[in-house]
Design a protein around this motif. Sequence first.
Motif, mmCIF file in Angstrom:
data_model
loop_
_atom_site.group_PDB
_atom_site.id
_atom_site.type_symbol
_atom_site.label_atom_id
_atom_site.label_comp_id
_atom_site.label_asym_id
_atom_site.label_seq_id
_atom_site.Cartn_x
_atom_site.Cartn_y
_atom_site.Cartn_z
ATOM 1 N N GLU A 163 0.850 -1.194 0.000
ATOM 2 C CA GLU A 163 0.000 0.000 0.000
ATOM 3 C C GLU A 163 0.891 1.252 0.000
ATOM 4 O O GLU A 163 1.404 1.653 1.036
ATOM 5 N N LEU A 208 0.476 4.432 -0.013
ATOM 6 C CA LEU A 208 0.149 5.601 0.800
ATOM 7 C C LEU A 208 0.334 5.358 2.295
ATOM 8 O O LEU A 208 0.138 6.265 3.097
ATOM 9 N N TYR A 219 -7.107 10.629 -5.272
ATOM 10 C CA TYR A 219 -7.263 9.831 -4.049
ATOM 11 C C TYR A 219 -7.275 10.784 -2.859
ATOM 12 O O TYR A 219 -6.904 11.949 -2.971
ATOM 13 N N ARG A 253 -5.806 11.006 1.064
ATOM 14 C CA ARG A 253 -4.912 10.440 2.082
ATOM 15 C C ARG A 253 -5.351 10.963 3.444
ATOM 16 O O ARG A 253 -5.520 12.159 3.637
ATOM 17 N N ASN A 295 -4.401 5.559 2.694
ATOM 18 C CA ASN A 295 -5.479 5.910 1.776
ATOM 19 C C ASN A 295 -6.782 5.929 2.569
ATOM 20 O O ASN A 295 -7.010 5.085 3.432
ATOM 21 N N GLU A 296 -7.651 6.882 2.271
ATOM 22 C CA GLU A 296 -8.920 7.021 2.992
ATOM 23 C C GLU A 296 -9.728 5.721 2.975
ATOM 24 O O GLU A 296 -10.357 5.364 3.964
#
Length: 182
Positions: A67, A69, A137, A139, A160-161
């Motif tokens: 991932e 982020l 995206y 964050r 990431n949200e």
Amino acid sequence: MGRRQLLQISSSAAVLIAAPSSALAAKGPRGFQQVVDSQDNYQFLYPFGWQEVSVQGADVVFKDVVEPLESVSVTLTTTDKTDISEFGGVQEVTEAIARNVLTAPGQKVTFLKSSQRADAKGRNYYDMQWTADTGKYVRHSVAVVAVDNGIFYTLTTGANERRWNKMEERLYQIINSFSLIN
């Protein structure tokens, strides 16, 4: 039990008994590894499996390999201040940092919350949470800032949200574990 097994167990026990408690604590809680930077005077935890990467301007960065982020970084900046509170109140300082320093220009920043804590030596830490929308995206980030001995410390982490609900507890464990050593 054979003689070989008995010797292995007794030698392992002797190593554990003789080891200083700080060496055992350096492993951190389950699922986390600890960074102790005695030269730069800080420590924190990060999730097991994240790998260290080199990023210009950061003292240290660890990232999740799957991932992109999900990461944690620590930056050090010289200052003439002796405490974070000299920059202003927690809300004022954290919102300015989140909007103007820790996010890129053009991102839509939504500041969510901030808080203040102090360690046993009376040093203040400001914690903050915000989201940054790039248009592609979002964050979700949390950070902690502190000042000591002419150094402004910033630890930032996030995800990431879409993964925030899964990562929130871990990311808060990271910022809550950040402390100045001396």
